[in-house]
Design a protein around this motif. Structure first.
Motif, PDB file in Angstrom:
ATOM      1  N   MET A  44       0.824  -1.216   0.000  1.00  0.00           N
ATOM      2  CA  MET A  44       0.000   0.000   0.000  1.00  0.00           C
ATOM      3  C   MET A  44       0.857   1.263   0.000  1.00  0.00           C
ATOM      4  O   MET A  44       0.376   2.339   0.353  1.00  0.00           O
ATOM      5  N   SER A  45       2.112   1.142  -0.398  1.00  0.00           N
ATOM      6  CA  SER A  45       3.002   2.304  -0.343  1.00  0.00           C
ATOM      7  C   SER A  45       2.561   3.418  -1.288  1.00  0.00           C
ATOM      8  O   SER A  45       2.808   4.596  -1.025  1.00  0.00           O
ATOM      9  N   HIS A  46       1.905   3.062  -2.396  1.00  0.00           N
ATOM     10  CA  HIS A  46       1.479   4.095  -3.337  1.00  0.00           C
ATOM     11  C   HIS A  46       0.284   4.891  -2.813  1.00  0.00           C
ATOM     12  O   HIS A  46      -0.116   5.880  -3.429  1.00  0.00           O
ATOM     13  N   TYR A  47      -0.296   4.488  -1.678  1.00  0.00           N
ATOM     14  CA  TYR A  47      -1.371   5.250  -1.051  1.00  0.00           C
ATOM     15  C   TYR A  47      -0.839   6.313  -0.081  1.00  0.00           C
ATOM     16  O   TYR A  47      -1.611   7.176   0.337  1.00  0.00           O
ATOM     17  N   GLN A  48       0.428   6.244   0.290  1.00  0.00           N
ATOM     18  CA  GLN A  48       0.955   7.150   1.300  1.00  0.00           C
ATOM     19  C   GLN A  48       0.949   8.623   0.887  1.00  0.00           C
ATOM     20  O   GLN A  48       0.688   9.495   1.717  1.00  0.00           O
ATOM     21  N   PRO A  49       1.235   8.979  -0.388  1.00  0.00           N
ATOM     22  CA  PRO A  49       1.212  10.409  -0.738  1.00  0.00           C
ATOM     23  C   PRO A  49      -0.138  11.078  -0.536  1.00  0.00           C
ATOM     24  O   PRO A  49      -0.198  12.278  -0.244  1.00  0.00           O
ATOM     25  N   ILE A  50      -1.228  10.341  -0.694  1.00  0.00           N
ATOM     26  CA  ILE A  50      -2.545  10.962  -0.571  1.00  0.00           C
ATOM     27  C   ILE A  50      -3.043  10.972   0.869  1.00  0.00           C
ATOM     28  O   ILE A  50      -4.025  11.656   1.193  1.00  0.00           O
ATOM     29  N   TYR A  51      -2.377  10.240   1.743  1.00  0.00           N
ATOM     30  CA  TYR A  51      -2.851  10.109   3.125  1.00  0.00           C
ATOM     31  C   TYR A  51      -2.985  11.456   3.846  1.00  0.00           C
ATOM     32  O   TYR A  51      -4.038  11.740   4.436  1.00  0.00           O
ATOM     33  N   PRO A  52      -1.956  12.343   3.829  1.00  0.00           N
ATOM     34  CA  PRO A  52      -2.123  13.622   4.556  1.00  0.00           C
ATOM     35  C   PRO A  52      -3.192  14.514   3.957  1.00  0.00           C
ATOM     36  O   PRO A  52      -3.889  15.226   4.688  1.00  0.00           O
ATOM     37  N   TRP A  53      -3.350  14.484   2.625  1.00  0.00           N
ATOM     38  CA  TRP A  53      -4.387  15.317   2.010  1.00  0.00           C
ATOM     39  C   TRP A  53      -5.778  14.815   2.381  1.00  0.00           C
ATOM     40  O   TRP A  53      -6.686  15.614   2.618  1.00  0.00           O
ATOM     41  N   CYS A  54      -5.944  13.505   2.436  1.00  0.00           N
ATOM     42  CA  CYS A  54      -7.237  12.954   2.848  1.00  0.00           C
ATOM     43  C   CYS A  54      -7.524  13.323   4.298  1.00  0.00           C
ATOM     44  O   CYS A  54      -8.673  13.614   4.667  1.00  0.00           O
ATOM     45  N   GLN A  55      -6.503  13.326   5.142  1.00  0.00           N
ATOM     46  CA  GLN A  55      -6.687  13.726   6.529  1.00  0.00           C
ATOM     47  C   GLN A  55      -7.155  15.176   6.640  1.00  0.00           C
ATOM     48  O   GLN A  55      -8.046  15.495   7.436  1.00  0.00           O
ATOM     49  N   LEU A  56      -6.553  16.057   5.836  1.00  0.00           N
ATOM     50  CA  LEU A  56      -6.946  17.457   5.892  1.00  0.00           C
ATOM     51  C   LEU A  56      -8.382  17.658   5.422  1.00  0.00           C
ATOM     52  O   LEU A  56      -9.148  18.404   6.031  1.00  0.00           O
TER      53      LEU A  56
END
Length: 431
Positions: free
Chosen positions: A239-251
């Protein structure tokens, strides 16, 4: 759209609209007052009410969208010119990007200066672009157990349910089978965030991209239990390719925000305490530029002010603590988001006496009265020269430093850091 700076005054009466004074509708005024009442128990301060027609904002920055349709953009007070909103907006985006620990490619100047829009639109744009790249790479799918009634046999027959089948429906089968679908916790959260962006954005480009992505994610249901799905978010290698979007989804979903706004409004609101943003930004800058013989600890909590009845009391938590290769503390730094006036000696340059008491306690407990202390303030035209050294006691000195956020520079001499021998590098990631 109402664009102001921190500590600005808002009124329901008539006034000349600037970054420091602006008119708002009575409904927005009342809603902001009610919002402050909800935030006060949590320790956050958004504004102070000054009579029935005026209120003064505090040091929270970001964007608030009220139910009546007013969008209040609060920018950091970093420039002298009242009409220079674009520079303050770009600086706020840069500091938020640093807070999210974005890779250098994503936090570069091209990404930060893509278009001059409020913080929420920029966050929504970054989320949509990250989601677009993720969809192009392929959403992660998983097997999901499905129980249904079919006119044919598929998978495993559900014997108990089949035995209870009504006589008129004996030709239908209750079956269990697995389907390979993108119905995962991560995708459900992304769909929920996408729907929020689709309804909240006011930018035509963002809306078109959100509509396109919504059509491509039509098979994914939106999350109905976000907290449970956040705990189930996988961080494995697959699931490493999901990490870049993680902080934006949190915001977008307000997860882990410094100041969360609860309510039923459909807009997207983001608020950040400017003191915490500045502290985090300075800490991350120091991690990259410290000499090799020093290591950085953020929010150290190993010392207390005193002992009482065999127990420690009043924990001391400096913003930044520097240690040498032996692990001994050699320097304590504290950040303050406040404008100093270098030519105002009569008013102590704007320095607070309580901050000096605090730094003296840090120096005695963490440095045992021997070492260097520093208070870091933002640089501006009124604070463009260094202040003289402050003697806090025999062997304990304190300097007041300037940090230029716009140019990413701590204004110190090269000899400022050299106090202990060079042995090794110790670094840690800041929470």
């Amino acid at each position: 759209m109402v664009t102001v700076r921190e500590h600005a005054r808002l009124t329901t009466g008539s006034c000349i609209n600037t970054l420091d004074t602006h008119h708002v509708s009575p409904t927005a005024f009342d809603w902001l007052c009610a919002l402050q009442s909800r935030l006060r128990p949590g320790g956050a301060s958004l504004l102070e009410v000054e009579g029935r027609q005026w209120l003064r904002l505090d040091s929270l920055v970001g964007v608030i969208q009220t139910p009546c349709g007013t969008t209040l953009e609060i920018l950091p007070k970093t420039h002298d010119h009242e009409d220079d909103a674009s520079c303050s907006r770009a600086m706020l985006r840069k500091m938020v990007a640093s807070l999210l620990d974005l890779p250098a490619k994503e936090a570069g100047e091209a990404a930060l200066e893509h278009f001059d829009v409020p913080l929420t639109e920029w966050v929504m744009r970054q989320f949509l672009l990250s989601l677009q790249r993720l969809v192009q790479q392929g959403l992660r799918q998983d097997y999901v157990r499905v129980e249904e009634e079919l006119p044919y046999l598929r998978g495993q027959l559900h014997t108990t349910a089949q035995m209870r089948q009504l006589p008129g429906r004996a030709h239908h089968f209750h079956v269990r089978h697995d389907v390979f679908v993108p119905d995962r916790a991560e995708n459900r959260l992304l769909k929920l965030a996408l729907e929020r962006v689709r309804h909240a954005t006011n930018q035509a480009d963002n809306w078109r991209l959100a509509q396109e992505l919504s059509a491509r994610l039509h098979e994914v249901p939106a999350s109905t239990q976000p907290q449970q799905d956040w705990r189930a978010w996988s961080r494995t290698r697959l699931m490493s390719h999901y990490q870049p979007i993680y902080p934006w989804c949190q915001l977008v979903l307000g997860q882990g925000m410094p100041v969360a706004l609860a309510g039923d409004q459909q807009g997207l609101s983001l608020l950040f305490p400017m003191e915490k943003l500045f502290e985090s930004y300075v800490a991350r800058w120091l991690l990259k530029h410290l000499p090799q013989h020093l290591c950085l600890t953020a929010q150290a909590a190993s010392e207390y002010l005193c002992w009482h009845d065999g127990r420690r009391m009043f924990q001391l938590r400096p913003d930044l603590l520097l240690r040498n290769h032996n692990g001994a503390a050699v320097m304590v730094l504290d950040t303050k988001w406040k404008r100093l006036e270098a030519d105002n000696r009569a008013n102590n340059y704007g320095l607070a006496q309580g901050d000096f008491y605090q730094m003296l306690a840090y120096g005695q407990r963490y440095l045992t009265g021997q070492g260097k202390l520093a208070l870091i303030y933002p640089a501006w035209t009124g604070f463009d020269v260094p202040l003289p050294m402050f003697e806090m006691g025999p062997g304990l000195r304190m300097e007041v430093l300037r940090f230029d956020v716009e140019n990413d520079k701590l204004c110190v001499s090269d000899s400022f850091w050299h106090q202990s021998p060079v042995i090794e590098v110790v670094s840690q990631r800041l929470a």
